[in-house]
Write an enzyme that holds these catalytic residues in place. Structure first.
Site, PDB file in Angstrom:
ATOM      1  N   ASP A   8      73.993  -3.635  66.707  1.00 36.53           N
ATOM      2  CA  ASP A   8      75.450  -3.512  66.811  1.00 36.53           C
ATOM      3  C   ASP A   8      75.940  -2.173  66.247  1.00 36.53           C
ATOM      4  O   ASP A   8      75.164  -1.378  65.707  1.00 36.53           O
ATOM      5  CB  ASP A   8      76.087  -4.712  66.077  1.00 36.53           C
ATOM      6  CG  ASP A   8      77.380  -5.165  66.712  1.00 36.53           C
ATOM      7  OD1 ASP A   8      77.995  -4.408  67.477  1.00 36.53           O
ATOM      8  OD2 ASP A   8      77.809  -6.312  66.394  1.00 36.53           O
TER       9      ASP A   8
ATOM     10  N   GLU B 260      76.894  -1.228  71.629  1.00 35.46           N
ATOM     11  CA  GLU B 260      77.763  -0.150  71.177  1.00 35.46           C
ATOM     12  C   GLU B 260      79.114  -0.205  71.874  1.00 35.46           C
ATOM     13  O   GLU B 260      79.948   0.695  71.718  1.00 35.46           O
ATOM     14  CB  GLU B 260      76.969   1.164  71.389  1.00 35.46           C
ATOM     15  CG  GLU B 260      77.607   2.464  71.112  1.00 35.46           C
ATOM     16  CD  GLU B 260      78.297   3.036  72.334  1.00 35.46           C
ATOM     17  OE1 GLU B 260      78.689   4.175  72.316  1.00 35.46           O
ATOM     18  OE2 GLU B 260      78.478   2.342  73.320  1.00 35.46           O
TER      19      GLU B 260
ATOM     20  N   ASP C 280      83.910  -7.144  73.224  1.00 39.21           N
ATOM     21  CA  ASP C 280      83.413  -8.517  73.325  1.00 39.21           C
ATOM     22  C   ASP C 280      84.114  -9.314  74.422  1.00 39.21           C
ATOM     23  O   ASP C 280      85.309  -9.151  74.669  1.00 39.21           O
ATOM     24  CB  ASP C 280      83.615  -9.250  71.992  1.00 39.21           C
ATOM     25  CG  ASP C 280      82.697  -8.700  70.913  1.00 39.21           C
ATOM     26  OD1 ASP C 280      81.953  -7.733  71.178  1.00 39.21           O
ATOM     27  OD2 ASP C 280      82.732  -9.252  69.797  1.00 39.21           O
TER      28      ASP C 280
HETATM   29  C1  GLA Z   1      80.267  -7.537  67.512  1.00 38.94           C
HETATM   30  C2  GLA Z   1      79.424  -7.743  68.774  1.00 38.94           C
HETATM   31  C3  GLA Z   1      79.349  -9.224  69.088  1.00 38.94           C
HETATM   32  C4  GLA Z   1      78.740  -9.971  67.918  1.00 38.94           C
HETATM   33  C5  GLA Z   1      79.538  -9.684  66.644  1.00 38.94           C
HETATM   34  C6  GLA Z   1      78.853 -10.223  65.407  1.00 38.94           C
HETATM   35  O1  GLA Z   1      81.585  -7.900  67.728  1.00 38.94           O
HETATM   36  O2  GLA Z   1      79.966  -7.038  69.856  1.00 38.94           O
HETATM   37  O3  GLA Z   1      78.584  -9.455  70.259  1.00 38.94           O
HETATM   38  O4  GLA Z   1      77.411  -9.572  67.758  1.00 38.94           O
HETATM   39  O5  GLA Z   1      79.727  -8.298  66.452  1.00 38.94           O
HETATM   40  O6  GLA Z   1      79.552  -9.957  64.249  1.00 38.94           O
END
Ligand code: GLA
Length: 399
Positions: free
Chosen positions: A161, A194, A216
């Protein structure tokens, strides 16, 4: 040239086929690819985040592995059982990362062994910064040590991440971990998370096996909240990225929300169908141990999965858009085509795709198989049209 000219018509308009841009070449020159030999088709598995967030522990992960094996998902191609954020405890005196002992009292070697005993593979999560997005210890300054630790635990997949990235250069930071994984001596799928911030499709093909293209996903058909987007909003951000994906290096429009409760069954079928057209990783994000038969049927639809996993590895593209009506398609090994007719709107509409649009001669007689109903129409020529319900797709295989 990978595609012939594409086109599209909304049947109700009885319009001449809309001519999409002919793909005279395959786009920018392909960068060198990561040489780990992994993910020759998009990875399939399960990840804890979308359903469990930080509330993850070894029971949850074991239950997912059990259900993946017992539900038929493993036999349908799902492999990786991935613990996302919040598994980490403190580092030990030698700086080795340790799991949170309260949540993972048996340790990650034992958990990996359990997952492997089910014929599955084991994935974990870390981050380029000092802390993960969930404020757990991350890998900055410990990349090689962590990669060696993962290998010792039997890890097969790392999602990495981008929280607390600060001044880091994304390509450099991801290259460091890619090198560390290679140095570990264990084949480990490398998943870059990323969020598409610095266009990883331009530089990551020789660093990782997949890269997130967006922020996300969340469990909604359409909508945007801080950092999170619904299925259609994520979908729109994939337009133009298809040329960058291929065997071993995939665009990742984020994990599946199928079965998490925020969408209708038709919307989940559409989500799954579109991800298959996109050659996306199919990483389930629901509670596998409490799936309804309907959700299980979506996640294990072998004909849709076969589209996702097609050996050519050519990502599909949106070939036409007219208001709420869209056609997405991709070529398949053996000369067939997978087509999704997507109705984003709130009223039923009839959508059509012409043979010419698929690069076939108009007079070609082809069979059309509906991948959700199983209905087959033999000897179709010219075009195929179907009524598509609101917020739904019709997905077919032509030829
Ligand atoms: C970010 C990532 C997610 C998840 C969260 C975990 O937001 O994009 O897919 O892994 O972190 O904290």
């Amino acid at each position: 040239m990978r595609w012939m000219a594409w086109g599209f018509a909304v049947w109700s308009l009885l319009a001449a086929a809309w001519a999409g841009p002919a793909l005279a070449d395959s786009g920018p020159p392909a960068p060198p690819r990561i040489a780990n030999g992994l993910a020759l088709t998009p990875p399939m598995g399960w990840n804890s985040w979308n359903r469990f967030g930080c509330d993850v522990n070894e029971q949850v992960v074991r239950a997912a592995a059990d259900a993946m094996a017992a539900s038929g998902m493993r036999d349908a191609g799902y492999q990786y059982v991935i613990i996302d954020d919040c598994w980490q405890g403190a580092r030990d005196g030698a700086g080795n990362i340790q799991p949170d002992a309260a949540r993972f009292p048996s340790g990650l070697k034992a958990l990996g062994d359990y997952i492997h005993s089910k014929g599955l593979k084991f994935g974990v999560y870390s981050d380029v910064g000092y802390h993960t997005c969930g404020h757990r210890p991350a890998s900055r300054g410990h990349e090689f040590q962590d990669a060696a630790q993962y290998a010792a635990w039997g890890v097969d997949y790392l999602k990495y991440d981008w929280c607390e990235a600060g001044e880091l250069n994304a390509k450099e930071a991801y290259t460091t971990m890619s090198d560390a994984l290679r140095a570990s001596g264990r084949p480990i799928v490398f998943s870059l998370c990323e969020w598409g911030t610095s266009k990883p499709w331009l530089w990551a093909a020789n660093i990782g096996n997949l890269w997130r293209t967006t922020g996300d996903i969340y469990d909604k058909w359409e909508g945007v909240e801080t950092y999170r987007s619904g299925v259609l909003n994520i979908l729109d951000q994939q337009v133009g990225l298809d040329g960058y994906a291929g065997p071993g290096h995939w665009n990742d429009p984020d994990m599946l929300e199928v079965g998490n409760g925020g969408m209708t069954e038709a919307e989940y079928r559409a989500h799954f169908s579109l991800w298959a057209i996109l050659a996306a990783p199919l990483i389930a994000g629901n509670d596998l141990s409490a799936m309804t038969p309907q959700i299980k049927a979506i996640l294990t639809n072998r004909e849709v999965i076969a589209v996702d996993q097609d050996a050519l590895g050519i990502e599909g593209r949106r070939v036409a858009k007219a208001g709420d009506a869209e056609v997405w398609a991709r070529p398949l090994a053996g000369g067939g085509r997978a087509v999704v007719l997507l109705n984003r709107g709130t009223a039923p509409q009839t959508l059509s795709v012409s043979w010419e649009a698929l690069g076939y001669p108009a007079g070609l007689s082809a069979s059309v198989r509906d991948l959700w109903t199983g209905e087959v129409k033999a000897k179709v020529s010219g075009a195929y049209s179907a009524v598509v319900a609101p917020h739904a797709v019709v997905m077919v295989r032509v030829g």
